[in-house]
Design an enzyme around this catalytic site. Structure first.
Site, PDB file in Angstrom:
ATOM      1  N   LYS B  99      36.200  81.824  70.820  1.00  0.00           N
ATOM      2  CA  LYS B  99      36.318  81.730  69.361  1.00  0.00           C
ATOM      3  C   LYS B  99      34.964  81.759  68.650  1.00  0.00           C
ATOM      4  CE  LYS B  99      40.812  81.481  68.849  1.00  0.00           C
ATOM      5  NZ  LYS B  99      41.520  82.611  68.175  1.00  0.00           N
ATOM      6  N   GLU B 121      41.855  77.918  59.711  1.00  0.00           N
ATOM      7  CA  GLU B 121      43.106  77.390  60.251  1.00  0.00           C
ATOM      8  C   GLU B 121      42.890  77.255  61.744  1.00  0.00           C
ATOM      9  OE1 GLU B 121      42.525  80.574  59.900  1.00  0.00           O
ATOM     10  OE2 GLU B 121      42.967  81.210  61.950  1.00  0.00           O
ATOM     11  N   SER B 388      39.523  82.989  78.545  1.00  0.00           N
ATOM     12  CA  SER B 388      39.096  82.896  77.142  1.00  0.00           C
ATOM     13  C   SER B 388      38.584  81.513  76.765  1.00  0.00           C
ATOM     14  CB  SER B 388      40.254  83.296  76.230  1.00  0.00           C
ATOM     15  OG  SER B 388      41.396  82.506  76.524  1.00  0.00           O
TER      16      SER B 388
END
Lengths: 269, 406
Positions: B99, B121, B388
């Site tokens: 991210k 969010e 990830s």
């Protein structure tokens, strides 16, 4: 001339402004809606905006979000809303009805089927909050053929270029969102609204309605001086909660508010 | 960074209006149209600005810790008895997931655009943490919206965000998960549009977000391509990544799109099973619709209402998916499969015990699919799986699932 255009023309001839109340279809229960629409007309509504419930109402504040949730609790679908309009039309062939909602229920039904059903039901305008003119190429010709007015929003952030673009594709009226925020927000600056509406008028041909943040008769009257139409939503919808779901009390509270707004607007206009 | 477009000779999506075929686009209320135009303008400008790109590269190297390793999982490969499995270690990034690649980029953009406040969010909390992290570093005010259900199941990340100085606002509307957090962030943005930059965490939302987030995340695939060529001497046969909104998958896939011999597999969350209806797999079991600013595959009922999703992994618990994935599915360039909660947990344990790498539950979906796919492939073939994120944030969920209370 569409029912919406002739409404604006008739009122304008009388030196009066158009009052447009909003109601979420199916809130607090499906049986409430059609009788309430008739009572709204008796209390002075010129056009009715009927909210189509959606699970993810991104442009709405908490009041209309909860109204949507209550209606969805009764599984009030787009098809059901259309049948309500059809039922309303049995007793009222004059008052324009504008569907206001989000695009996905229309996508799911299919544009052609939706437009045909809306025409059959007697819908006069469609305002799809999350469909700007840029994404409307496919549905616009269908609406035009069915003589249903596509109504678009303008906002404080709309540039002159966008105002012209929206005016070119819209029909019926332009709905100016009077503040940056969601429905029912509470920081309205009337001088600001006046400046912006004058700016829009200079660049457009359609009548201008103003909504978002009209909470009482006094504000409605002030808005009526500025614009061609006043849209009032959250304050009416909030009566459903204030009167804890008692249909008769809700209806009485809504008609009282509308009558007060009507009187104040006619006096100010 | 500047070389990315050159790698894609024939693939030039989205078009000027933000469409990937019939997907994507800009489906928002009028108030956001101009801010999105402004954002797109700024993004295009800085994408071509060598100074901006140099600053981004430096941040990715010195702050995020890139390049992330490409690791040959030898023991796991032997265990599964098929294709050679390489893991792209996004779990080793600062903040523990992919991210941050995107939040570093968007925050630099926010700074260039003179915005003082950022909002985000978050589902699992990884994007919230990554946003709070860069906001702390750049001295920006930060508000993160998170569904109440997710606040409860990701307590650790909620606390991390508050330590970083962000305000976490729990969202109690709708299903109280990621989609509702997105609704609330959009409502905030529409209200505070003058001074606020909305850092969207995935390749969804209105244009230019899907393209912009993809571009920031595609550092994953660019590195992986160089690394596999230097380690194995050739391109891989298959890439596998999990798909919620789909940002880590697009990040890995994008630089390989032009290489048609590389098979692309996106893995959605089948939750308790596709048949039960309790899942988060719009590409596998949904249909096209419009939500959160774009047209894409959605989980909806027959009336077009968005339905509640389910996944053991909060980061995959979303009823939509990035529009570019919808396009890659329809064009057949990528295949999409789904993995249940139970299968993901098995993969979580398998990788933890055999390689000493504890993956996030999101990534465990990709790993579980690799466990199915690898044995069907030749031993000479090569697969890259995107890890990830790391699994520390999920240990309470795993423990609870196994009847333990930590």
């Amino acid at each position: 001339m569409s029912r919406i255009a002739s409404t604006f023309k008739r009122l304008s001839g009388q030196g009066r402004k158009v009052l447009i109340p909003f109601l979420t279809a199916g809130d607090p229960e499906p049986e409430f809606t059609v009788p309430m629409m008739h009572q709204m007309v008796e209390a002075g509504a010129d056009i009715i905006e009927l909210g189509v419930p959606f699970s993810d109402p991104m442009a709405d504040g908490p009041v209309i979000q909860r109204a949507s949730e209550r209606a969805l609790h009764h599984r009030v679908s787009l098809r059901r809303v259309l049948s309500m309009v059809k039922q309303f039309r049995e007793r009222d062939s004059l008052t324009p009805v504008v569907l206001m909602g989000y695009l996905n229920p229309i996508e799911r039904m299919g544009y052609a089927e939706f437009v045909a059903a809306a025409q059959d039901a007697g819908v006069d305008g469609v305002l799809t909050v999350d469909m700007p003119p840029e994404e409307a190429d496919e549905i616009l010709p269908l609406l035009k053929k069915a003589e249903i007015d596509p109504i678009f929003l303008l906002a404080p952030t709309s540039t002159s270029e966008r105002i012209k673009k929206v005016d070119a594709v819209g029909q019926g009226y332009l709905y100016y969102v009077s503040l940056k925020g969601v429905t029912g927000a509470g920081h309205l600056d009337l001088d600001d609204v006046k400046r912006k509406v004058e700016h829009i008028r200079a660049l457009s041909t359609l009548p201008v309605g103003v909504g978002f943040g009209v909470k009482d008769a006094e504000t409605a009257a002030k808005m009526a001086v500025i614009a061609d139409a006043v849209v009032v939503g959250s304050v009416l919808v909030s009566q459903v909660e204030k009167n804890s779901g008692q249909p008769e009390q809700i209806a009485a509270a809504i008609t009282t508010l509308l009558s007060e707004m009507r009187a104040a607007m006619d006096k100010a206009g | 960074m500047a070389t990315a477009p050159e790698q894609l000779k024939n693939y030039q999506w989205p078009d000027a209006k933000g469409h990937f075929g019939r997907y994507g686009g800009i489906f928002v209320a009028e108030t956001l149209m101009y801010p999105l135009e402004e954002l797109n303008f700024a993004y295009q400008k800085y994408l071509a600005d060598p100074q901006f790109l140099a600053e981004l590269d430096q941040d990715l190297r010195d702050y995020v810790g890139r390049p992330s390793p490409l690791y040959f999982a030898e023991r796991w490969t032997q265990e599964l008895g098929g294709a050679k499995i390489y893991l792209k270690r996004e779990d080793l990034n600062h903040t523990g997931a992919h991210k941050v690649n995107n939040t570093v980029g968007q925050a630099l953009l926010a700074k260039r655009m003179g915005k003082k406040r950022v909002i985000a969010e978050t589902g699992a909390g990884q994007h919230g943490v990554a946003t709070a992290t860069v906001a702390a570093r750049l001295g920006l005010e930060c508000v993160v919206y998170m569904g109440e259900v997710d606040v409860e199941r990701q307590k650790l990340n909620v606390y991390r965000m508050s330590l970083l100085g962000a305000q976490v606002r729990p969202v109690s509307s709708g299903s109280k998960t990621l989609k509702d957090a997105l609704n609330e962030a959009l409502r905030d943005w529409v209200t505070n549009v003058d001074d606020t930059f909305y850092i969207i965490g995935t390749v969804a939302g209105p244009h230019p977000y899907p393209a912009m987030v993809r571009d920031f995340q595609s550092v994953i695939g660019r590195e992986a391509k160089q690394q596999i060529i230097s380690q194995a001497g050739r391109l891989p046969d298959a890439l596998v990544a999990c798909v919620g909104g789909g940002s880590n998958a697009i990040g890995l896939f994008y630089p390989f799109l032009e290489h048609e011999e590389v098979a692309l597999y996106g893995v959605e969350a089948a939750g308790e099973g596709i048949d039960t209806g309790k899942h988060s797999a719009p590409l596998c079991a949904g249909q096209p619709g419009v939500l959160h600013g774009n047209r894409t595959y959605l989980m909806e009922d027959e009336d077009g209402q968005i339905i509640e999703t389910h996944s053991i992994s909060a980061g995959l618990d979303y009823p939509g998916v990035g529009p570019e994935h919808a396009w890659l599915k329809d064009t057949g360039r990528a295949q999409y499969a789904s993995i249940t909660d139970v299968e993901a947990l098995e993969a979580f344990h398998s990788l933890t015990r055999i390689e000493g790498i504890m993956p996030a539950l999101e990534s465990s979906h990709a790993l579980a699919y690799a466990m199915k796919l690898a044995p069907q492939m030749d031993k000479e073939q090569i697969m890259i799986v995107n890890v990830s994120g790391r699994g520390d944030k999920d240990i309470h969920t795993v423990a609870q699932r196994e009847g333990l209370h930590l």
